[in-house]
Design an enzyme around this catalytic site. Structure first.
Site, PDB file in Angstrom:
ATOM      1  N   ARG A 254      24.023  11.290 101.651  1.00 38.61           N
ATOM      2  CA  ARG A 254      23.367  11.826 100.447  1.00 38.61           C
ATOM      3  C   ARG A 254      23.640  10.907  99.258  1.00 38.61           C
ATOM      4  O   ARG A 254      24.528  10.041  99.308  1.00 38.61           O
ATOM      5  CB  ARG A 254      23.948  13.205 100.107  1.00 38.61           C
ATOM      6  CG  ARG A 254      23.692  14.240 101.141  1.00 38.61           C
ATOM      7  CD  ARG A 254      24.224  15.601 100.704  1.00 38.61           C
ATOM      8  NE  ARG A 254      25.653  15.765 100.947  1.00 38.61           N
ATOM      9  CZ  ARG A 254      26.517  16.210 100.043  1.00 38.61           C
ATOM     10  NH1 ARG A 254      26.109  16.525  98.832  1.00 38.61           N
ATOM     11  NH2 ARG A 254      27.794  16.352 100.337  1.00 38.61           N
TER      12      ARG A 254
ATOM     13  N   ASP B  37      35.982  11.574 108.779  1.00 38.32           N
ATOM     14  CA  ASP B  37      36.515  12.009 107.488  1.00 38.32           C
ATOM     15  C   ASP B  37      37.361  10.865 106.934  1.00 38.32           C
ATOM     16  O   ASP B  37      38.357  10.463 107.551  1.00 38.32           O
ATOM     17  CB  ASP B  37      37.369  13.269 107.731  1.00 38.32           C
ATOM     18  CG  ASP B  37      38.013  13.804 106.458  1.00 38.32           C
ATOM     19  OD1 ASP B  37      38.041  13.093 105.439  1.00 38.32           O
ATOM     20  OD2 ASP B  37      38.506  14.952 106.511  1.00 38.32           O
TER      21      ASP B  37
ATOM     22  N   ASN C 234      32.440   4.685  99.154  1.00 37.96           N
ATOM     23  CA  ASN C 234      31.631   5.529  98.268  1.00 37.96           C
ATOM     24  C   ASN C 234      31.977   7.018  98.382  1.00 37.96           C
ATOM     25  O   ASN C 234      31.811   7.752  97.409  1.00 37.96           O
ATOM     26  CB  ASN C 234      30.141   5.307  98.600  1.00 37.96           C
ATOM     27  CG  ASN C 234      29.264   6.364  97.978  1.00 37.96           C
ATOM     28  OD1 ASN C 234      28.956   6.320  96.787  1.00 37.96           O
ATOM     29  ND2 ASN C 234      28.859   7.357  98.780  1.00 37.96           N
TER      30      ASN C 234
ATOM     31  N   SER D  55      34.337   5.348  88.769  1.00 37.61           N
ATOM     32  CA  SER D  55      33.593   6.232  87.860  1.00 37.61           C
ATOM     33  C   SER D  55      33.963   5.937  86.415  1.00 37.61           C
ATOM     34  O   SER D  55      35.062   5.432  86.135  1.00 37.61           O
ATOM     35  CB  SER D  55      33.954   7.685  88.182  1.00 37.61           C
ATOM     36  OG  SER D  55      33.420   8.552  87.210  1.00 37.61           O
TER      37      SER D  55
ATOM     38  N   TYR E  43      40.320  13.877  89.477  1.00 36.60           N
ATOM     39  CA  TYR E  43      39.250  12.899  89.739  1.00 36.60           C
ATOM     40  C   TYR E  43      39.478  11.620  88.916  1.00 36.60           C
ATOM     41  O   TYR E  43      39.340  10.507  89.428  1.00 36.60           O
ATOM     42  CB  TYR E  43      37.924  13.565  89.376  1.00 36.60           C
ATOM     43  CG  TYR E  43      36.663  12.800  89.690  1.00 36.60           C
ATOM     44  CD1 TYR E  43      36.071  12.868  90.952  1.00 36.60           C
ATOM     45  CD2 TYR E  43      36.031  12.041  88.708  1.00 36.60           C
ATOM     46  CE1 TYR E  43      34.886  12.193  91.214  1.00 36.60           C
ATOM     47  CE2 TYR E  43      34.851  11.373  88.966  1.00 36.60           C
ATOM     48  CZ  TYR E  43      34.277  11.445  90.218  1.00 36.60           C
ATOM     49  OH  TYR E  43      33.096  10.780  90.483  1.00 36.60           O
TER      50      TYR E  43
ATOM     51  N   ALA F 199      42.301  10.491  87.764  1.00 36.29           N
ATOM     52  CA  ALA F 199      43.468   9.784  88.302  1.00 36.29           C
ATOM     53  C   ALA F 199      43.086   8.996  89.546  1.00 36.29           C
ATOM     54  O   ALA F 199      43.456   7.825  89.711  1.00 36.29           O
ATOM     55  CB  ALA F 199      44.569  10.787  88.630  1.00 36.29           C
ATOM     56  N   ALA F 200      42.317   9.623  90.424  1.00 40.42           N
ATOM     57  CA  ALA F 200      41.917   8.951  91.671  1.00 40.42           C
ATOM     58  C   ALA F 200      41.035   7.750  91.381  1.00 40.42           C
ATOM     59  O   ALA F 200      41.206   6.664  91.966  1.00 40.42           O
ATOM     60  CB  ALA F 200      41.176   9.948  92.568  1.00 40.42           C
ATOM     61  N   LYS F 201      40.090   7.921  90.465  1.00 41.52           N
ATOM     62  CA  LYS F 201      39.146   6.834  90.176  1.00 41.52           C
ATOM     63  C   LYS F 201      39.815   5.705  89.395  1.00 41.52           C
ATOM     64  O   LYS F 201      39.444   4.539  89.556  1.00 41.52           O
ATOM     65  CB  LYS F 201      37.937   7.386  89.409  1.00 41.52           C
ATOM     66  CG  LYS F 201      37.074   8.354  90.219  1.00 41.52           C
ATOM     67  CD  LYS F 201      36.469   7.702  91.454  1.00 41.52           C
ATOM     68  CE  LYS F 201      35.416   8.576  92.109  1.00 41.52           C
ATOM     69  NZ  LYS F 201      34.839   7.981  93.327  1.00 41.52           N
TER      70      LYS F 201
ATOM     71  N   ILE G 194      24.984  10.181  87.127  1.00 38.41           N
ATOM     72  CA  ILE G 194      23.911   9.782  88.044  1.00 38.41           C
ATOM     73  C   ILE G 194      23.335  11.050  88.680  1.00 38.41           C
ATOM     74  O   ILE G 194      24.092  11.961  89.052  1.00 38.41           O
ATOM     75  CB  ILE G 194      24.467   8.848  89.155  1.00 38.41           C
ATOM     76  CG1 ILE G 194      25.240   7.652  88.551  1.00 38.41           C
ATOM     77  CG2 ILE G 194      23.357   8.399  90.105  1.00 38.41           C
ATOM     78  CD1 ILE G 194      24.436   6.699  87.700  1.00 38.41           C
TER      79      ILE G 194
HETATM   80  P1  NAP Z   1      27.294  13.449  96.648  1.00 39.15           P
HETATM   81  O1  NAP Z   1      25.837  13.470  96.408  1.00 39.15           O
HETATM   82  O2  NAP Z   1      28.094  14.697  96.471  1.00 39.15           O
HETATM   83  O3  NAP Z   1      27.568  12.835  98.107  1.00 39.15           O
HETATM   84  C1  NAP Z   1      28.887  12.709  98.555  1.00 39.15           C
HETATM   85  C2  NAP Z   1      28.894  11.965  99.856  1.00 39.15           C
HETATM   86  O4  NAP Z   1      30.256  11.748 100.254  1.00 39.15           O
HETATM   87  C3  NAP Z   1      28.224  12.737 100.997  1.00 39.15           C
HETATM   88  O5  NAP Z   1      27.568  11.806 101.823  1.00 39.15           O
HETATM   89  C4  NAP Z   1      29.416  13.370 101.717  1.00 39.15           C
HETATM   90  O6  NAP Z   1      29.165  13.624 103.099  1.00 39.15           O
HETATM   91  C5  NAP Z   1      30.426  12.255 101.581  1.00 39.15           C
HETATM   92  N1  NAP Z   1      31.811  12.689 101.754  1.00 39.15           N
HETATM   93  C6  NAP Z   1      32.510  13.570 101.006  1.00 39.15           C
HETATM   94  N2  NAP Z   1      33.769  13.696 101.480  1.00 39.15           N
HETATM   95  C7  NAP Z   1      33.852  12.870 102.558  1.00 39.15           C
HETATM   96  C8  NAP Z   1      34.871  12.575 103.494  1.00 39.15           C
HETATM   97  N3  NAP Z   1      36.098  13.135 103.396  1.00 39.15           N
HETATM   98  N4  NAP Z   1      34.615  11.693 104.494  1.00 39.15           N
HETATM   99  C9  NAP Z   1      33.387  11.122 104.608  1.00 39.15           C
HETATM  100  N5  NAP Z   1      32.383  11.357 103.755  1.00 39.15           N
HETATM  101  C10 NAP Z   1      32.605  12.234 102.744  1.00 39.15           C
HETATM  102  O7  NAP Z   1      28.011  12.384  95.669  1.00 39.15           O
HETATM  103  P2  NAP Z   1      27.375  11.157  94.813  1.00 39.15           P
HETATM  104  O8  NAP Z   1      27.036  11.668  93.477  1.00 39.15           O
HETATM  105  O9  NAP Z   1      26.403  10.411  95.623  1.00 39.15           O
HETATM  106  O10 NAP Z   1      28.701  10.292  94.626  1.00 39.15           O
HETATM  107  C11 NAP Z   1      29.001   9.173  95.437  1.00 39.15           C
HETATM  108  C12 NAP Z   1      30.219   8.472  94.833  1.00 39.15           C
HETATM  109  O11 NAP Z   1      29.907   8.097  93.478  1.00 39.15           O
HETATM  110  C13 NAP Z   1      31.459   9.351  94.756  1.00 39.15           C
HETATM  111  O12 NAP Z   1      32.612   8.587  95.012  1.00 39.15           O
HETATM  112  C14 NAP Z   1      31.471   9.821  93.311  1.00 39.15           C
HETATM  113  O13 NAP Z   1      32.754  10.161  92.882  1.00 39.15           O
HETATM  114  C15 NAP Z   1      30.907   8.600  92.616  1.00 39.15           C
HETATM  115  N6  NAP Z   1      30.335   8.864  91.321  1.00 39.15           N
HETATM  116  C16 NAP Z   1      29.266   9.709  91.184  1.00 39.15           C
HETATM  117  C17 NAP Z   1      28.736   9.933  89.922  1.00 39.15           C
HETATM  118  C18 NAP Z   1      27.559  10.848  89.702  1.00 39.15           C
HETATM  119  O14 NAP Z   1      27.218  11.106  88.522  1.00 39.15           O
HETATM  120  N7  NAP Z   1      26.888  11.327  90.721  1.00 39.15           N
HETATM  121  C19 NAP Z   1      29.306   9.312  88.798  1.00 39.15           C
HETATM  122  C20 NAP Z   1      30.387   8.470  88.972  1.00 39.15           C
HETATM  123  C21 NAP Z   1      30.891   8.245  90.236  1.00 39.15           C
HETATM  124  P3  NAP Z   1      28.513  15.030 103.603  1.00 39.15           P
HETATM  125  O15 NAP Z   1      27.045  14.957 103.253  1.00 39.15           O
HETATM  126  O16 NAP Z   1      28.764  15.057 105.065  1.00 39.15           O
HETATM  127  O17 NAP Z   1      29.212  16.116 102.843  1.00 39.15           O
END
Ligand code: NAP
Length: 241
Positions: free
Chosen positions: A11, A59, A88, A140, A153, A155-157, A186
């Site tokens: 996703r 995982d 990611n 992030s 979050y 702290a991790a990032k 995003i």
């Molecule tokens: P998302 O739409 O919630 O998708 C998260 C993805 O991570 C999904 O494919 C999920 O798999 C997978 N995932 C979660 N836990 C996992 C695990 N333990 N092992 C393997 N896969 C796992 O998130 P997103 O918005 O695309 O975010 C992607 C990255 O960008 C993240 O690291 C997030 O922190 C970072 N980010 C996002 C934003 C934002 O505004 N969206 C901003 C800054 C940073 P399933 O589908 O199987 O659950």
């Protein structure tokens, strides 16, 4: 053959990154935690477009699951290795620090930070041996400035950025680059529950970014054109700091 592995690519941003890397000609390993149907449909979409993709579910916070999945992949691919790793996969479990539960803290760090450690350590050896590789960590804006309600979050990032900078210096001589990408807001499932109309007002460009815009940046960092860029944390945030 050189593969790209994108964690959490069922996703959102990861999906867009996997699609873009496949369009750029890389065979892609699609990974997810539990959303197998979505990941399988991405594999089918890439195949239908003439690309090459396969699904590897594990995982990222489980070192044994990583080892088992990558060992079976390596057995099936004796001539191949992962040359591009995009860390990611990420989750958010927001809460004010004073109310934060141990599980909210640990699950976020386990996924983002420990996931980076387990997977990158496992795949780095092949990159060093081949004297080429790309590690791209999705951090992030929260990791740069810290956001209230996201102590876990943030702290991790932030730790991911520190790890990026340190590792980049360990492996630079072997032509392996390590960079972090720091998105702002995003459009994705992760931000679906937020009040977008209110948050947009904070962004100088007055909009959320799109996953494909992040994917373009990641694809550039993965390309040969970015060979001299390493140890960086690059923002993509519409001007929001
Ligand atoms: P998302 O739409 O919630 O998708 C998260 C993805 O991570 C999904 O494919 C999920 O798999 C997978 N995932 C979660 N836990 C996992 C695990 N333990 N092992 C393997 N896969 C796992 O998130 P997103 O918005 O695309 O975010 C992607 C990255 O960008 C993240 O690291 C997030 O922190 C970072 N980010 C996002 C934003 C934002 O505004 N969206 C901003 C800054 C940073 P399933 O589908 O199987 O659950």
């Amino acid at each position: 053959m050189k593969y790209a592995l994108v964690t959490g690519s069922s996703r959102g941003i990861g999906r867009a990154v996997a699609l873009k890397l496949a369009q750029d000609g890389f065979p892609v390993i699609v990974n997810c935690l539990s959303n197998i149907d979505a990941a399988a449909s991405l594999v089918a979409e890439i195949d239908a477009a003439g690309g090459k993709a396969e699904l590897l579910q594990f995982d990222v916070s489980d070192p044994e699951a990583i080892e088992a999945a990558l060992e079976s992949w390596a057995q099936a691919h004796p001539e191949d290795y992962v040359d591009i790793l995009v860390n990611n996969a990420g989750i958010r479990r927001d809460n004010l620090m004073i109310f934060m539960q141990n599980d909210e803290w640990h699950s976020v760090l386990d996924t983002t930070l420990n996931g980076f450690f387990y997977l990158t350590r496992r795949l780095l050896k092949d990159m060093l041996t081949h004297r080429h590789g790309r590690v791209i960590n999705i951090s992030s804006l929260s990791g740069l400035k810290g956001l209230p309600g996201q102590v876990n979050y943030s702290a991790a990032k932030a730790a991911l950025i520190g790890a990026t900078r340190a590792l980049s210096q360990e492996v630079a001589q072997r032509k392996v680059t390590v960079n972090a990408v720091c998105p702002g807001f995003i459009e994705s499932d992760m931000t679906a529950g937020l009040d977008r109309d209110e948050l947009k007002k904070l962004v100088p460009m007055r909009r959320f970014g799109r996953a494909d815009e992040v994917a373009d940046l990641v694809a550039f960092l993965a390309s040969d054109s970015a060979a001299y860029i390493t140890g960086q944390a690059i923002s993509i945030n519409g001007g929001l700091y």
